[in-house]
Design a protein around this motif. Structure first.
Motif, PDB file in Angstrom:
ATOM      1  N   SER A  69     -23.647 -20.782 -21.046  1.00 57.50           N
ATOM      2  CA  SER A  69     -22.430 -21.537 -20.744  1.00 57.50           C
ATOM      3  C   SER A  69     -21.395 -20.477 -20.414  1.00 57.50           C
ATOM      4  O   SER A  69     -20.859 -19.818 -21.319  1.00 57.50           O
ATOM      5  N   GLY A  70     -21.163 -20.278 -19.112  1.00 59.88           N
ATOM      6  CA  GLY A  70     -20.344 -19.148 -18.691  1.00 59.88           C
ATOM      7  C   GLY A  70     -20.966 -17.894 -19.254  1.00 59.88           C
ATOM      8  O   GLY A  70     -22.184 -17.705 -19.197  1.00 59.88           O
ATOM      9  N   PRO A  75     -18.305 -23.173 -15.912  1.00 54.23           N
ATOM     10  CA  PRO A  75     -19.582 -23.409 -15.232  1.00 54.23           C
ATOM     11  C   PRO A  75     -20.741 -22.758 -15.978  1.00 54.23           C
ATOM     12  O   PRO A  75     -20.533 -21.892 -16.840  1.00 54.23           O
ATOM     13  N   ARG A  76     -21.936 -23.171 -15.638  1.00 56.22           N
ATOM     14  CA  ARG A  76     -23.134 -22.513 -16.184  1.00 56.22           C
ATOM     15  C   ARG A  76     -23.107 -21.060 -15.742  1.00 56.22           C
ATOM     16  O   ARG A  76     -22.700 -20.730 -14.636  1.00 56.22           O
ATOM     17  N   GLY A  77     -23.561 -20.200 -16.627  1.00 52.49           N
ATOM     18  CA  GLY A  77     -23.597 -18.776 -16.330  1.00 52.49           C
ATOM     19  C   GLY A  77     -24.914 -18.375 -15.714  1.00 52.49           C
ATOM     20  O   GLY A  77     -25.851 -19.170 -15.602  1.00 52.49           O
ATOM     21  N   GLU A  78     -24.964 -17.121 -15.290  1.00 52.72           N
ATOM     22  CA  GLU A  78     -26.213 -16.578 -14.773  1.00 52.72           C
ATOM     23  C   GLU A  78     -27.234 -16.535 -15.893  1.00 52.72           C
ATOM     24  O   GLU A  78     -26.889 -16.325 -17.052  1.00 52.72           O
ATOM     25  N   GLU A  79     -28.476 -16.716 -15.542  1.00 53.15           N
ATOM     26  CA  GLU A  79     -29.533 -16.729 -16.539  1.00 53.15           C
ATOM     27  C   GLU A  79     -30.540 -15.634 -16.214  1.00 53.15           C
ATOM     28  O   GLU A  79     -31.566 -15.876 -15.593  1.00 53.15           O
ATOM     29  N   PRO A  80     -30.206 -14.401 -16.654  1.00 56.34           N
ATOM     30  CA  PRO A  80     -31.048 -13.260 -16.300  1.00 56.34           C
ATOM     31  C   PRO A  80     -32.381 -13.217 -17.028  1.00 56.34           C
ATOM     32  O   PRO A  80     -33.276 -12.492 -16.631  1.00 56.34           O
ATOM     33  N   PHE A  81     -32.523 -14.010 -18.091  1.00 56.71           N
ATOM     34  CA  PHE A  81     -33.754 -13.997 -18.866  1.00 56.71           C
ATOM     35  C   PHE A  81     -34.292 -15.418 -18.971  1.00 56.71           C
ATOM     36  O   PHE A  81     -33.517 -16.358 -19.138  1.00 56.71           O
ATOM     37  N   PRO A  82     -35.602 -15.589 -18.923  1.00 58.20           N
ATOM     38  CA  PRO A  82     -36.172 -16.946 -18.946  1.00 58.20           C
ATOM     39  C   PRO A  82     -36.130 -17.637 -20.308  1.00 58.20           C
ATOM     40  O   PRO A  82     -36.525 -18.783 -20.402  1.00 58.20           O
ATOM     41  N   ALA A 103     -19.447 -10.477 -27.123  1.00 54.44           N
ATOM     42  CA  ALA A 103     -20.079 -10.784 -25.844  1.00 54.44           C
ATOM     43  C   ALA A 103     -20.337 -12.284 -25.742  1.00 54.44           C
ATOM     44  O   ALA A 103     -19.964 -12.929 -24.759  1.00 54.44           O
ATOM     45  N   HIS A 104     -20.979 -12.840 -26.766  1.00 58.44           N
ATOM     46  CA  HIS A 104     -21.295 -14.269 -26.767  1.00 58.44           C
ATOM     47  C   HIS A 104     -21.795 -14.705 -28.132  1.00 58.44           C
ATOM     48  O   HIS A 104     -22.178 -13.889 -28.957  1.00 58.44           O
ATOM     49  N   PHE A 129     -21.785 -27.433 -23.819  1.00 61.18           N
ATOM     50  CA  PHE A 129     -20.753 -26.415 -24.037  1.00 61.18           C
ATOM     51  C   PHE A 129     -19.911 -26.219 -22.779  1.00 61.18           C
ATOM     52  O   PHE A 129     -18.695 -26.046 -22.862  1.00 61.18           O
ATOM     53  N   CYS A 130     -20.539 -26.268 -21.608  1.00 67.23           N
ATOM     54  CA  CYS A 130     -19.788 -26.135 -20.353  1.00 67.23           C
ATOM     55  C   CYS A 130     -18.753 -27.254 -20.234  1.00 67.23           C
ATOM     56  O   CYS A 130     -17.598 -27.006 -19.866  1.00 67.23           O
ATOM     57  N   ALA A 131     -19.162 -28.469 -20.534  1.00 62.09           N
ATOM     58  CA  ALA A 131     -18.239 -29.605 -20.458  1.00 62.09           C
ATOM     59  C   ALA A 131     -17.105 -29.452 -21.466  1.00 62.09           C
ATOM     60  O   ALA A 131     -15.939 -29.689 -21.150  1.00 62.09           O
TER      61      ALA A 131
END
Length: 128
Positions: free
Chosen positions: A54-55, A42-49, A16-17, A35-37
């Motif tokens: 990174s994707g 692109p930056r990924g969704e951030e479902p948790f605070p 997964a990651h 890591f994105c660069a």
């Protein structure tokens, strides 16, 4: 007929990651951006605070994270069946780490194995 001993075949297990530990939200964001660069994503969704993505490839924890060296997330199609299969083989899970799906269904979204491997905590998570 012998049951499969391959969790990849049985549960669709796949990477997964990779989880990277940092100490602050700012450090996590900067690390995720690096890591994105590097990966051209692109930056990924951030479902948790507690993390920045990174994707979907790298999760950067902003609270120190689990595992001495970070963590490895493994997707499975059926987390309950995968957990039962591992437990039948003597593998233990950290029940305190069980996280439920944010949709309110009561289903398990994520659970860590009890033991680290080479300093990495490892968790199962359901595929999206």
């Amino acid at each position: 007929m012998t049951a499969s001993e391959n969790p990849v075949e049985l549960f669709g297990l796949r990477l997964a990651h990779l989880g990277v530990n940092t100490s602050t939200p700012e450090e996590a964001a900067a690390t995720a951006d690096a890591f994105c660069a590097l990966l051209g994503i692109p930056r990924g969704e951030e479902p948790f605070p507690v993390s920045s993505f990174s994707g979907s490839l790298v999760e950067v924890m902003n609270n120190g994270g689990r595992g001495a060296r970070g963590h490895i997330g493994l997707h499975v199609d059926d987390i309950d069946a995968a957990q039962a299969w591992y437990e039948e083989r003597g593998v233990e899970f950290n029940e305190a780490s069980r996280t439920l799906c944010p949709d309110g269904s009561g289903r398990t979204y994520l659970i860590y194995f009890k033991e680290e491997i080479a300093g990495f905590a490892i968790h199962l998570t359901i595929a999206d």
